[in-house]
Design an enzyme around this catalytic site. Structure first.
Site, PDB file in Angstrom:
ATOM      1  N   HIS A  39       7.327  40.014  -9.276  1.00 15.51           N
ATOM      2  CA  HIS A  39       8.469  40.258  -7.973  1.00 15.51           C
ATOM      3  C   HIS A  39       8.423  41.246  -8.841  1.00 15.51           C
ATOM      4  O   HIS A  39       9.279  41.442  -9.893  1.00 15.51           O
ATOM      5  CB  HIS A  39       9.267  39.109  -7.793  1.00 15.51           C
ATOM      6  CG  HIS A  39      10.800  39.128  -7.185  1.00 15.51           C
ATOM      7  ND1 HIS A  39      10.790  39.881  -6.197  1.00 15.51           N
ATOM      8  CD2 HIS A  39      12.018  39.194  -7.750  1.00 15.51           C
ATOM      9  CE1 HIS A  39      12.405  39.711  -5.791  1.00 15.51           C
ATOM     10  NE2 HIS A  39      12.520  39.263  -6.841  1.00 15.51           N
TER      11      HIS A  39
ATOM     12  N   GLU B 148      14.446  18.531  12.758  1.00 18.81           N
ATOM     13  CA  GLU B 148      14.142  18.466  13.474  1.00 18.81           C
ATOM     14  C   GLU B 148      13.649  20.672  13.554  1.00 18.81           C
ATOM     15  O   GLU B 148      12.524  20.893  13.940  1.00 18.81           O
ATOM     16  CB  GLU B 148      14.400  18.621  14.962  1.00 18.81           C
ATOM     17  CG  GLU B 148      14.316  16.758  15.814  1.00 18.81           C
ATOM     18  CD  GLU B 148      14.460  16.500  17.013  1.00 18.81           C
ATOM     19  OE1 GLU B 148      14.204  18.053  17.495  1.00 18.81           O
ATOM     20  OE2 GLU B 148      14.327  15.436  17.087  1.00 18.81           O
TER      21      GLU B 148
HETATM   22  P1  NDP Z   1       7.558  29.205 -12.799  1.00 16.04           P
HETATM   23  O1  NDP Z   1       8.728  28.720 -13.201  1.00 16.04           O
HETATM   24  O2  NDP Z   1       7.021  28.545 -11.793  1.00 16.04           O
HETATM   25  O3  NDP Z   1       6.745  29.723 -13.887  1.00 16.04           O
HETATM   26  C1  NDP Z   1       6.936  30.307 -15.325  1.00 16.04           C
HETATM   27  C2  NDP Z   1       6.382  29.842 -16.208  1.00 16.04           C
HETATM   28  O4  NDP Z   1       6.494  30.677 -17.659  1.00 16.04           O
HETATM   29  C3  NDP Z   1       6.589  28.261 -16.973  1.00 16.04           C
HETATM   30  O5  NDP Z   1       5.403  27.487 -17.083  1.00 16.04           O
HETATM   31  C4  NDP Z   1       7.483  28.790 -17.998  1.00 16.04           C
HETATM   32  O6  NDP Z   1       7.695  27.324 -19.158  1.00 16.04           O
HETATM   33  C5  NDP Z   1       7.100  29.850 -18.483  1.00 16.04           C
HETATM   34  N1  NDP Z   1       7.643  30.404 -19.034  1.00 16.04           N
HETATM   35  C6  NDP Z   1       8.823  30.291 -19.341  1.00 16.04           C
HETATM   36  N2  NDP Z   1       9.354  31.265 -21.224  1.00 16.04           N
HETATM   37  C7  NDP Z   1       8.549  31.141 -21.776  1.00 16.04           C
HETATM   38  C8  NDP Z   1       7.931  31.815 -22.708  1.00 16.04           C
HETATM   39  N3  NDP Z   1       9.200  32.616 -23.286  1.00 16.04           N
HETATM   40  N4  NDP Z   1       6.472  32.300 -23.116  1.00 16.04           N
HETATM   41  C9  NDP Z   1       5.831  31.750 -22.269  1.00 16.04           C
HETATM   42  N5  NDP Z   1       5.702  31.427 -21.132  1.00 16.04           N
HETATM   43  C10 NDP Z   1       6.928  30.567 -20.771  1.00 16.04           C
HETATM   44  O7  NDP Z   1       7.382  30.569 -12.334  1.00 16.04           O
HETATM   45  P2  NDP Z   1       7.313  31.066 -11.106  1.00 16.04           P
HETATM   46  O8  NDP Z   1       5.560  31.766 -10.998  1.00 16.04           O
HETATM   47  O9  NDP Z   1       7.679  30.917  -9.452  1.00 16.04           O
HETATM   48  O10 NDP Z   1       7.263  33.154 -10.679  1.00 16.04           O
HETATM   49  C11 NDP Z   1       6.922  33.590 -11.603  1.00 16.04           C
HETATM   50  C12 NDP Z   1       7.148  34.886 -11.217  1.00 16.04           C
HETATM   51  O11 NDP Z   1       6.653  34.478  -9.668  1.00 16.04           O
HETATM   52  C13 NDP Z   1       8.606  35.545 -10.963  1.00 16.04           C
HETATM   53  O12 NDP Z   1       8.590  37.104 -10.910  1.00 16.04           O
HETATM   54  C14 NDP Z   1       8.640  35.269  -9.385  1.00 16.04           C
HETATM   55  O13 NDP Z   1       9.482  35.953  -8.205  1.00 16.04           O
HETATM   56  C15 NDP Z   1       7.550  35.400  -8.612  1.00 16.04           C
HETATM   57  N6  NDP Z   1       6.767  35.297  -7.445  1.00 16.04           N
HETATM   58  C16 NDP Z   1       6.976  34.108  -7.302  1.00 16.04           C
HETATM   59  C17 NDP Z   1       6.408  33.370  -5.741  1.00 16.04           C
HETATM   60  C18 NDP Z   1       6.767  31.824  -5.919  1.00 16.04           C
HETATM   61  O14 NDP Z   1       6.112  31.619  -4.773  1.00 16.04           O
HETATM   62  N7  NDP Z   1       6.839  30.547  -6.842  1.00 16.04           N
HETATM   63  C19 NDP Z   1       5.838  34.120  -5.270  1.00 16.04           C
HETATM   64  C20 NDP Z   1       6.053  35.018  -5.657  1.00 16.04           C
HETATM   65  C21 NDP Z   1       6.162  35.659  -6.816  1.00 16.04           C
HETATM   66  P3  NDP Z   1       8.250  25.493 -18.552  1.00 16.04           P
HETATM   67  O15 NDP Z   1       8.651  25.769 -17.222  1.00 16.04           O
HETATM   68  O16 NDP Z   1       7.790  24.636 -19.635  1.00 16.04           O
HETATM   69  O17 NDP Z   1       9.874  26.802 -18.874  1.00 16.04           O
END
Ligand code: NDP
Ligand code: MG
Length: 334
Positions: free
Chosen positions: A109, A232
């Site tokens: 994104h 709905e």
């Molecule tokens: P999530 O919140 O599902 O996942 C993010 C992960 O990163 C979590 O597991 C989190 O751990 C981990 N994390 C947080 N801080 C750190 C760190 N310092 N080091 C390592 N890992 C860390 O995110 P998404 O997958 O939803 O989103 C990721 C990207 O993808 C964004 O840019 C989003 O806009 C994009 N995107 C998302 C879509 C979707 O449908 N979800 C669709 C298309 C794009 P914890 O949960 O333990 O904090």
């Protein structure tokens, strides 16, 4: 002009050979990208926070998670799949100074790149590879032999050779089996924010609440209002998803179809459209981004208050009870 669509034959996985790909964050998108790329023959490493559920999941899936700093240092291609609102802090603290010239930074994104929250070092190319679906679908479709369509885009430092990497990456996660469309960071970010604010999340929620409130204030039972104005919606959205407006209108009664044509435009009026244009302007000028970034820097006080207030809306309590009567809908609570 319709967009050009790229497929597997247009993408060369060999461009990823001898490269290490670091996936930062093993959440929704992260687990999908990481496993699909590994199954496509790529060398994938993971960054996750120790002691979290997603860290355990990565270990279960056969990865040995590192810190974001270590993973960035070891990799040629670094994909940031952390929550958007923490990406800038992690980028500054762990990623930026561990990037080397020739590295490619991948985003799913474009928010942080487009709104200048990352200072991309000289010689590093930023690209967008954005699946048009949640991570579990990215994984599930790949396993079935399919894929979720992807957007690609070239950002700061990127050139024609970066397009090759973007296409190869999209192929590696299965997206080129379905189709890949090229966009720009600006277009992806602006249309994404507009869609979620005006139609998908903001517009739909406001429409549902206003309809529910109107019926309840007129003395109708809240349960009836919930069924008509919230429950709905799914039936209609499923029809739209399968066949657009025409198929939806073919499937509903003639009475409903006539009401649609004659009453819908009285709900979404020229005034509503003028407000949509205003919201789009705020997005384009970076005003929404500035507000959201500052809100997070302040500890998200308005966001948390709004979230609490919205949870107290009457429709939520009624819905919770009614959903218990319908086990097949797989009711969720968070
Ligand atoms: P999530 O919140 O599902 O996942 C993010 C992960 O990163 C979590 O597991 C989190 O751990 C981990 N994390 C947080 N801080 C750190 C760190 N310092 N080091 C390592 N890992 C860390 O995110 P998404 O997958 O939803 O989103 C990721 C990207 O993808 C964004 O840019 C989003 O806009 C994009 N995107 C998302 C879509 C979707 O449908 N979800 C669709 C298309 C794009 P914890 O949960 O333990 O904090
Ligand atoms: Mg979105």
């Amino acid at each position: 002009m319709p967009a050009k669509v790229y497929y597997d034959k247009d993408a060369d996985l060999a461009l990823l050979k001898n490269k290490t790909i670091a996936i930062l964050g093993y959440g929704s998108q992260g687990h999908g990208h990481a496993q699909n790329l590994r199954d496509s023959g790529c060398n994938v490493i993971i960054a996750e926070l120790p002691g979290t559920a997603n860290h355990d999941q990565a270990v279960k899936d056969g990865f040995e998670p590192l810190s974001a700093a270590e993973a960035t240092k070891k990799a040629d291609i670094i994909t940031i799949l952390l929550p958007d609102e923490i990406q800038a802090d992690v980028f500054r603290a762990e990623v930026r100074d561990n990037l080397s010239p020739g590295n490619v930074l991948v985003c799913a994104h474009g928010f942080n790149v487009h709104f200048n929250q990352f200072e991309i070092p000289q010689g590093v190319a930023a690209i967008l590879v954005a699946p048009k679906g949640p991570g579990h679908l990215v994984r599930a479709e790949y396993v079935k032999g399919g894929g979720v369509p992807c957007l690609i885009g070239l950002g700061p430092g990127a050139d024609d050779s970066s397009r090759g990497i973007a296409l190869a990456y999209a192929k590696g996660i299965g997206g080129a089996r379905a189709g890949v469309i090229e966009t720009t960071f600006a277009e992806e970010v602006e249309t994404d924010l507009f869609g979620e604010q005006v139609v998908l999340c903001g517009g739909v929620s406001a429409l549902i609440k206003a309809g529910y409130e109107t019926l309840v204030e007129a003395g109708y039972q809240p349960e009836m209002a919930y069924f008509e104005c919230m429950h709905e919606v799914k039936l209609i959205v499923d029809l739209l998803y399968q066949g657009g407006l025409n198929y939806m209108r073919y499937s509903i009664s003639n009475t409903a179809e006539y009401g649609d044509y004659t009453r819908g435009p009285r709900i979404i009026t020229d005034e509503t459209k003028a407000e949509m244009k205003k919201i789009l302007g705020e997005i384009q000028k970076g005003e929404f981004a500035r507000e959201w970034i500052l809100e997070n820097k302040a500890g998200a006080p308005s966001f948390k208050a709004l979230r609490r207030l919205e949870r107290e809306h009457g429709i939520e309590a009624v819905g919770r009870q009614l959903r218990r009567l319908m086990p097949w809908i797989d009711a969720k609570e968070v």
